[in-house]
Design a protein around this motif. Structure first.
Motif, PDB file in Angstrom:
ATOM      1  N   ALA A 164       0.798  -1.234   0.095  1.00  0.00           N
ATOM      2  CA  ALA A 164      -0.336  -0.067   0.213  1.00  0.00           C
ATOM      3  C   ALA A 164       0.940   1.297   0.050  1.00  0.00           C
ATOM      4  O   ALA A 164       0.485   2.251  -0.793  1.00  0.00           O
ATOM      5  N   SER A 213      -8.245   7.349  -5.153  1.00  0.00           N
ATOM      6  CA  SER A 213      -8.605   6.345  -4.486  1.00  0.00           C
ATOM      7  C   SER A 213      -7.689   4.983  -4.612  1.00  0.00           C
ATOM      8  O   SER A 213      -7.337   4.555  -5.657  1.00  0.00           O
ATOM      9  N   GLY A 214      -7.316   4.362  -3.377  1.00  0.00           N
ATOM     10  CA  GLY A 214      -6.663   3.208  -3.254  1.00  0.00           C
ATOM     11  C   GLY A 214      -5.063   3.468  -3.555  1.00  0.00           C
ATOM     12  O   GLY A 214      -4.315   2.421  -3.708  1.00  0.00           O
ATOM     13  N   GLY A 256      -3.229   4.496  -1.502  1.00  0.00           N
ATOM     14  CA  GLY A 256      -2.233   4.485  -0.214  1.00  0.00           C
ATOM     15  C   GLY A 256      -2.402   5.770   0.793  1.00  0.00           C
ATOM     16  O   GLY A 256      -1.650   5.642   1.710  1.00  0.00           O
ATOM     17  N   GLU A 296      -9.318  13.140   4.617  1.00  0.00           N
ATOM     18  CA  GLU A 296     -10.397  13.432   3.760  1.00  0.00           C
ATOM     19  C   GLU A 296     -11.253  14.196   4.796  1.00  0.00           C
ATOM     20  O   GLU A 296     -12.574  14.247   5.051  1.00  0.00           O
TER      21      GLU A 296
HETATM   22  N1  LIG Z   1      -6.721  -3.283   6.145  1.00  0.00           N
HETATM   23  C1  LIG Z   1      -6.221  -3.714   4.962  1.00  0.00           C
HETATM   24  N2  LIG Z   1      -5.921  -4.987   4.565  1.00  0.00           N
HETATM   25  C2  LIG Z   1      -5.651  -5.337   3.171  1.00  0.00           C
HETATM   26  N3  LIG Z   1      -5.389  -4.224   2.254  1.00  0.00           N
HETATM   27  C3  LIG Z   1      -5.652  -2.819   2.594  1.00  0.00           C
HETATM   28  C4  LIG Z   1      -6.060  -2.525   3.980  1.00  0.00           C
HETATM   29  N4  LIG Z   1      -6.345  -1.179   3.753  1.00  0.00           N
HETATM   30  C5  LIG Z   1      -6.100  -0.915   2.717  1.00  0.00           C
HETATM   31  N5  LIG Z   1      -5.676  -1.655   1.713  1.00  0.00           N
HETATM   32  C6  LIG Z   1      -5.148  -1.867   0.524  1.00  0.00           C
HETATM   33  O1  LIG Z   1      -4.040  -0.904   0.456  1.00  0.00           O
HETATM   34  C7  LIG Z   1      -4.148   0.053  -0.579  1.00  0.00           C
HETATM   35  C8  LIG Z   1      -4.313   1.579  -0.206  1.00  0.00           C
HETATM   36  O2  LIG Z   1      -5.245   1.630   0.529  1.00  0.00           O
HETATM   37  P1  LIG Z   1      -5.730   3.112   1.037  1.00  0.00           P
HETATM   38  O3  LIG Z   1      -6.930   2.900   2.005  1.00  0.00           O
HETATM   39  O4  LIG Z   1      -4.680   3.620   1.902  1.00  0.00           O
HETATM   40  O5  LIG Z   1      -6.013   4.002  -0.017  1.00  0.00           O
HETATM   41  P2  LIG Z   1      -6.671   5.540   0.014  1.00  0.00           P
HETATM   42  O6  LIG Z   1      -5.690   6.218  -0.749  1.00  0.00           O
HETATM   43  O7  LIG Z   1      -6.868   6.010   1.341  1.00  0.00           O
HETATM   44  O8  LIG Z   1      -8.071   5.284  -0.614  1.00  0.00           O
HETATM   45  P3  LIG Z   1      -9.258   6.229  -0.691  1.00  0.00           P
HETATM   46  O9  LIG Z   1      -8.975   7.432  -1.503  1.00  0.00           O
HETATM   47  O10 LIG Z   1     -10.349   5.360  -1.479  1.00  0.00           O
HETATM   48  O11 LIG Z   1      -9.582   5.936   0.754  1.00  0.00           O
HETATM   49  C9  LIG Z   1      -5.599  -0.502  -1.323  1.00  0.00           C
HETATM   50  O12 LIG Z   1      -5.115  -1.286  -2.516  1.00  0.00           O
HETATM   51  C10 LIG Z   1      -6.214  -1.207  -0.441  1.00  0.00           C
HETATM   52  O13 LIG Z   1      -7.265  -2.122  -1.013  1.00  0.00           O
END
Ligand SMILES: Nc1ncnc2c1ncn2[C@@H]1O[C@H](COP(=O)(O)OP(=O)(O)OP(=O)(O)O)[C@@H](O)[C@H]1O
Ligand SMILES: [Mg+2]
Lengths: 400, 230
Positions: B22, B42-43, B45, B172
């Motif tokens: 991530a 999104s996603g 990290g 956010e």
């Molecule tokens: N607890 C977890 N277990 C496994 N994978 C996870 C976990 N939390 C996040 N991920 C994965 O890690 C990656 C990053 O997730 P993260 O939530 O940090 O993204 P983000 O940038 O905050 O996204 P968003 O804008 O949707 O909130 C994603 O591919 C997600 O599927």
């Protein structure tokens, strides 16, 4: 700041409803304990008003309450003569059920020697029985008025006095009449039956052809006198002289072989252990079941309210709240629910227990004990919620 | 001294075939008083990075220093009381305000102080002052349900400020608000960074919201792909 109380205050509708429901359950639990105490109280009521040291009953019986016991009335003289006995009095007991105002009317009739003891306790209204016949003192619970008449056996009896709380071991209110009246009611047959019996005896005797007419008459009179004798009682009660040994007096009476001398304590044991043991176990079982149900309800409520608060708990953890803050919130909520439910149950029963058909006796010890048990149940029941809460990860606070 | 320092920070979720990286090899430093955004789709990290810094999820590799204290060095520093550290040094702002529904605005701020061992009356005085400074004098005794989105978020900001943290982490914080309220929240954060001399790290996917920020890190697929000074 107390989180448990804030949460309850905010969700007071839900909380109060749940507490009322639990309160009703606990009310039933309290009343069942009270019914059990009432059973004991009722069972011992006659013993307590009679205040005898020894109950002389028929040999090999647990009479006169647990089993039937018949002994001749005149042994009272022999018992009075036993060294160590201060006084003795014959008593007769019978349960009577008649129709009154179109309804079954049940009571426990006690016949006592007007010159002896074992009669009614304090007279609340009217007077004690004065005449040998056709007067009656009734317990208040019979709801009869002074001067009211009731037909028993062959005669009408008039209520001359009202006494307090005396009941049979099965909870029927007691009424008192003179021993002679009680024997009459118990044993006297109506005139037709007597005539039939006499004719049968007469017919049998007249078949003996060697008897003269005078002899026949004499025999017939003797036989009917014996068979029609009503001088039977159910127990003779005795009080000991000061300093007399209960055990020795019991021994002396028992040595006659035809009678059993039961001490007051033994009689109490027969009445409580033997006669209401099953009721006690039944009530105990119900109480346990109801407490288990309460525990399940509390667990469920606490668990679901914890589920509702997952995000709150996660947020608290994330901003650094110690586990004790979270555990405290859940535990206190559970205990508070128990306290309020218990209070509701207690108030409910306190307000209504006198209107129960069976006597309810609320013992402070029982009430305190139940309170402790309820608190323990609340503690244990909150464990499922607490376990869930402790597993919540702070990260669960994130996101939408 | 830096408020936040991260070095080669990596977070891998899961193991073997299903492992997801991530965050990989993230390195940056943020000074006290700086308002910094992490911007990415999104996603990418962003949340993972924020929670790794916030001592909420344990990084797989790398180092994190908060206010000069090493808190992560190939995993959480042994013996560190994470909760205590969080309540003393860090403030959190969430996407949904995450206010406790059964506490009033004032109590929501007070609880953060009380768990940090302030007495109830100290907490009350401080919470009231804090809410007043955020123009919430009229909302002290309102429950979150009765607050507008913007008001609720300002109460949440007051809660994040409760213990004068060195670092504020916001995930956010404007996602649930309309553009105008969102911009208000961001400019409030800007003011707070300057006035309180704390570092504020804000995660967002909305590039319109980063106006006035000191720096913006772009992330994509777990990597910091660029740094910008708007
Ligand atoms: N607890 C977890 N277990 C496994 N994978 C996870 C976990 N939390 C996040 N991920 C994965 O890690 C990656 C990053 O997730 P993260 O939530 O940090 O993204 P983000 O940038 O905050 O996204 P968003 O804008 O949707 O909130 C994603 O591919 C997600 O599927
Ligand atoms: Mg995210």
């Amino acid at each position: 700041m107390n989180l448990a109380i804030r949460d309850i205050r905010y969700h007071r509708g839900r909380f109060i409803l749940t507490s009322i429901g639990l309160g009703l359950l606990l009310g039933v639990v309290i009343s069942m304990g009270g019914i059990y105490r009432g059973l004991i109280d009722d069972a011992l009521a006659v013993l307590n008003v009679t205040k005898a040291d020894i109950w002389v009953v028929q040999q090999d019986t647990n009479g006169p309450f647990a089993e039937s016991s018949r002994i001749p009335e005149d042994i009272k003289y022999r018992i009075k003569g036993v060294p160590g006995v201060a006084d003795a009095a014959p008593l007769s007991f019978q349960t009577i059920q008649i129709e009154r105002e179109g309804r079954p009317f049940r009571f426990f009739l006690i016949g006592y020697d007007l010159n002896g003891f074992g009669g009614p306790p304090a007279i609340l209204a009217g007077r004690n029985i004065r005449q040998k016949h056709y007067e009656m003192v009734v317990a208040k619970a019979m709801k009869m008025a002074l001067g009211e008449k009731i037909h028993l056996g062959l005669h009408d009896y008039t209520v001359v006095g009202i006494t307090g709380k005396v009941v049979s071991s099965s909870g029927d209110p007691a009424a008192y009449v003179s021993l002679a009246d009680a024997q009459d009611i118990q044993f006297k047959k109506d005139n037709d039956a007597i005539r039939n019996d006499r004719e049968r005896v007469g017919a049998n005797i007249s078949r003996i052809q060697t008897l003269s007419q005078a002899q026949t008459k004499f025999l017939q009179k003797n036989i009917t006198d014996i068979t029609e004798s009503t001088h039977i009682v159910n127990a003779v009660v005795a009080r000991l002289a000061p300093g007399a040994s209960l055990h020795e007096v019991q021994e002396r009476i028992a040595r006659w072989n035809h009678f059993r001398a039961i001490s007051d304590a033994e009689q109490a044991k027969i009445l409580t252990k033997g006669m209401i043991e099953k009721a006690r176990m039944q009530l105990g079982l119900f109480r346990i079941i109801l407490l288990v149900i309460s525990a399940v309800i509390i667990s469920l409520i606490i668990y679901t309210s914890t589920l509702d608060k997952i995000k709150v708990i996660a947020t608290l953890k994330l901003i650094g709240a110690q586990n004790q803050v979270i555990v405290g919130m859940i535990l206190q909520q559970s205990m508070l629910m128990g306290v309020i439910a218990y209070t509701i149950g207690y108030i409910l029963i306190s307000l209504t227990y006198e209107k129960f058909p069976r006597r309810i006796v609320l013992e402070p010890f029982d009430l305190q004990m139940l309170f402790v048990i309820v608190m323990v149940i609340c503690m244990i029941s909150s464990f499922v919620g607490i376990r869930k809460a402790l597993k919540v990860e702070p990260a669960e606070a994130l996101g939408g | 001294m830096y408020a936040i320092e991260i070095e080669r920070l990596t977070k891998i979720y899961g193991k073997g075939e299903t492992a997801v990286t991530a965050i990989s090899d993230a390195t940056f430093r943020i000074k006290p008083g700086e308002l910094v955004a992490i911007l990415g789709p999104s996603g990418s990290g962003k949340t993972t990075l924020l929670t790794a810094i916030g001592l909420i999820n344990e990084p797989t590799h790398g180092k994190v220093l908060i206010d000069g204290t090493t808190v992560v060095d190939e995993g959480w520093r042994p013996g560190l009381d994470l909760k205590q550290f969080r309540r003393e040094k860090l403030g959190f702002i969430f996407q949904a305000h995450n206010l406790i529904p059964f506490l009033t605005a004032q109590e929501n701020v007070m609880i953060a102080m009380e768990i940090n061992h302030l007495t109830s009356s100290e907490a009350k005085t401080r919470a009231t002052a804090l809410l007043k400074s955020l123009n919430l004098d009229h909302r002290l005794n309102s429950y979150p349900m009765a607050l507008s989105g913007g008001e609720a978020q300002r109460v949440a900001i007051a809660r994040a400020l409760a213990n004068n943290p060195k670092v504020i982490l916001a995930d956010e914080p404007t996602a649930a608000l309309d553009t105008e309220n969102g911009k208000n929240v961001m400019s409030l954060l800007k003011t707070l960074a300057v006035e309180n001399h704390s570092a504020i790290l804000v995660v967002t996917h909305d590039h319109r919201m980063v106006e006035g920020f000191d720096r913006v890190f772009h992330v994509s697929d777990g990597k910091i792909t660029g740094e910008e000074r708007p």
